[in-house]
Design a protein around this motif. Structure first.
Motif, PDB file in Angstrom:
ATOM      1  N   ASP A 123       0.784  -1.230   0.000  1.00 63.03           N
ATOM      2  CA  ASP A 123       0.000   0.000   0.000  1.00 63.03           C
ATOM      3  C   ASP A 123       0.821   1.287   0.000  1.00 63.03           C
ATOM      4  OD1 ASP A 123       0.979  -0.190   2.547  1.00 63.03           O
ATOM      5  OD2 ASP A 123      -0.904   0.231   3.546  1.00 63.03           O
ATOM      6  N   ARG A 124       2.105   1.188  -0.186  1.00 62.55           N
ATOM      7  CA  ARG A 124       2.921   2.404  -0.264  1.00 62.55           C
ATOM      8  C   ARG A 124       2.650   3.129  -1.581  1.00 62.55           C
ATOM      9  NH1 ARG A 124       7.887   2.620   2.970  1.00 62.55           N
ATOM     10  NH2 ARG A 124       7.961   0.854   4.352  1.00 62.55           N
ATOM     11  N   ASN A 125       3.213   4.307  -1.712  1.00 54.31           N
ATOM     12  CA  ASN A 125       3.041   5.112  -2.923  1.00 54.31           C
ATOM     13  C   ASN A 125       4.151   4.787  -3.919  1.00 54.31           C
ATOM     14  OD1 ASN A 125       2.001   7.087  -4.623  1.00 54.31           O
ATOM     15  ND2 ASN A 125       3.282   8.675  -3.730  1.00 54.31           N
ATOM     16  N   TRP A 126       4.187   3.552  -4.400  1.00 55.16           N
ATOM     17  CA  TRP A 126       5.247   3.113  -5.308  1.00 55.16           C
ATOM     18  C   TRP A 126       5.063   3.740  -6.687  1.00 55.16           C
ATOM     19  CZ3 TRP A 126       9.146   0.972  -2.963  1.00 55.16           C
ATOM     20  CH2 TRP A 126       8.943   0.208  -1.820  1.00 55.16           C
ATOM     21  N   VAL A 127       6.159   4.272  -7.220  1.00 53.10           N
ATOM     22  CA  VAL A 127       6.158   4.864  -8.552  1.00 53.10           C
ATOM     23  C   VAL A 127       7.276   4.199  -9.348  1.00 53.10           C
ATOM     24  CG1 VAL A 127       6.452   6.988  -9.876  1.00 53.10           C
ATOM     25  CG2 VAL A 127       5.319   7.062  -7.649  1.00 53.10           C
ATOM     26  N   LYS A 128       6.959   3.763 -10.555  1.00 50.99           N
ATOM     27  CA  LYS A 128       7.975   3.138 -11.396  1.00 50.99           C
ATOM     28  C   LYS A 128       8.987   4.198 -11.823  1.00 50.99           C
ATOM     29  CE  LYS A 128       8.835   0.475 -15.546  1.00 50.99           C
ATOM     30  NZ  LYS A 128       8.266  -0.165 -16.745  1.00 50.99           N
ATOM     31  N   ALA A 129      10.253   3.943 -11.502  1.00 51.26           N
ATOM     32  CA  ALA A 129      11.311   4.904 -11.810  1.00 51.26           C
ATOM     33  C   ALA A 129      12.033   4.571 -13.118  1.00 51.26           C
ATOM     34  CB  ALA A 129      12.315   4.957 -10.662  1.00 51.26           C
ATOM     35  N   CYS A 130      12.400   3.296 -13.289  1.00 53.24           N
ATOM     36  CA  CYS A 130      13.168   2.919 -14.472  1.00 53.24           C
ATOM     37  C   CYS A 130      13.284   1.403 -14.549  1.00 53.24           C
ATOM     38  CB  CYS A 130      14.573   3.535 -14.425  1.00 53.24           C
ATOM     39  SG  CYS A 130      15.601   2.944 -13.050  1.00 53.24           S
ATOM     40  N   ASP A 131      13.803   0.922 -15.664  1.00 56.34           N
ATOM     41  CA  ASP A 131      14.150  -0.487 -15.768  1.00 56.34           C
ATOM     42  C   ASP A 131      15.364  -0.725 -14.890  1.00 56.34           C
ATOM     43  OD1 ASP A 131      12.134  -1.074 -17.596  1.00 56.34           O
ATOM     44  OD2 ASP A 131      13.417  -0.686 -19.326  1.00 56.34           O
ATOM     45  N   ALA A 132      15.388  -1.847 -14.201  1.00 51.95           N
ATOM     46  CA  ALA A 132      16.493  -2.159 -13.298  1.00 51.95           C
ATOM     47  C   ALA A 132      17.833  -2.183 -14.034  1.00 51.95           C
ATOM     48  CB  ALA A 132      16.240  -3.495 -12.602  1.00 51.95           C
ATOM     49  N   LYS A 133      17.821  -2.566 -15.299  1.00 51.53           N
ATOM     50  CA  LYS A 133      19.063  -2.639 -16.086  1.00 51.53           C
ATOM     51  C   LYS A 133      19.668  -1.263 -16.352  1.00 51.53           C
ATOM     52  CE  LYS A 133      17.640  -6.830 -18.470  1.00 51.53           C
ATOM     53  NZ  LYS A 133      17.236  -7.398 -19.751  1.00 51.53           N
ATOM     54  N   LYS A 134      18.874  -0.212 -16.185  1.00 53.38           N
ATOM     55  CA  LYS A 134      19.381   1.145 -16.440  1.00 53.38           C
ATOM     56  C   LYS A 134      20.466   1.539 -15.442  1.00 53.38           C
ATOM     57  CE  LYS A 134      18.196   5.976 -16.765  1.00 53.38           C
ATOM     58  NZ  LYS A 134      17.275   7.032 -16.429  1.00 53.38           N
ATOM     59  N   VAL A 135      20.428   0.927 -14.264  1.00 51.02           N
ATOM     60  CA  VAL A 135      21.403   1.244 -13.220  1.00 51.02           C
ATOM     61  C   VAL A 135      22.454   0.146 -13.202  1.00 51.02           C
ATOM     62  CG1 VAL A 135      21.719   1.851 -10.797  1.00 51.02           C
ATOM     63  CG2 VAL A 135      19.492   2.243 -11.891  1.00 51.02           C
TER      64      VAL A 135
END
Length: 109
Positions: A4-16
């Motif tokens: 129930d947190r305010n999760w927001v998709k930031a990027c593909d994991a491979k980007k980092v």
């Protein structure tokens, strides 16, 4: 499954890359997303607490990031300021990787 947190998709994991950092801008704010050698992900505010500089432009070694402006270091897992001139910790955010994507809880609780 996300909770129930305010999760927001930031990027593909491979980007980092491993032992690296990536910048993510969202809603007028900048975040720094870190990945350790053992594939753990962390997120902090991207602006140094000492003087305006993007932490994501800094040098990452182990679990430490060095600010590119005045070489102050932070432990990006906790946000702890490690040496002068930085003396105020970075804000950190919960991170979750789901189906190859990095999610950050950016809620202002």
């Amino acid at each position: 499954m996300l909770d129930d947190r305010n999760w927001v998709k930031a990027c593909d994991a491979k980007k980092v890359g491993r032992e690296d950092v990536a910048r993510w801008d969202h809603s007028g704010r900048s975040f720094a997303i870190f990945r350790t050698a053992d594939d753990q992900y962390y997120a902090t505010d991207d602006i140094c607490t000492h003087e305006y500089a993007h932490i994501s432009d800094g040098f990452v070694e182990g679990t430490t990031v060095e600010c590119p402006r005045h070489a102050g270091c932070f432990d990006f897992r906790t946000g702890e300021a490690l040496n002068p001139p930085v003396c105020v910790n970075l804000r950190t955010f919960p991170v979750k990787v789901v189906d190859g994507a990095v999610y950050i809880d950016i809620d202002e609780r």
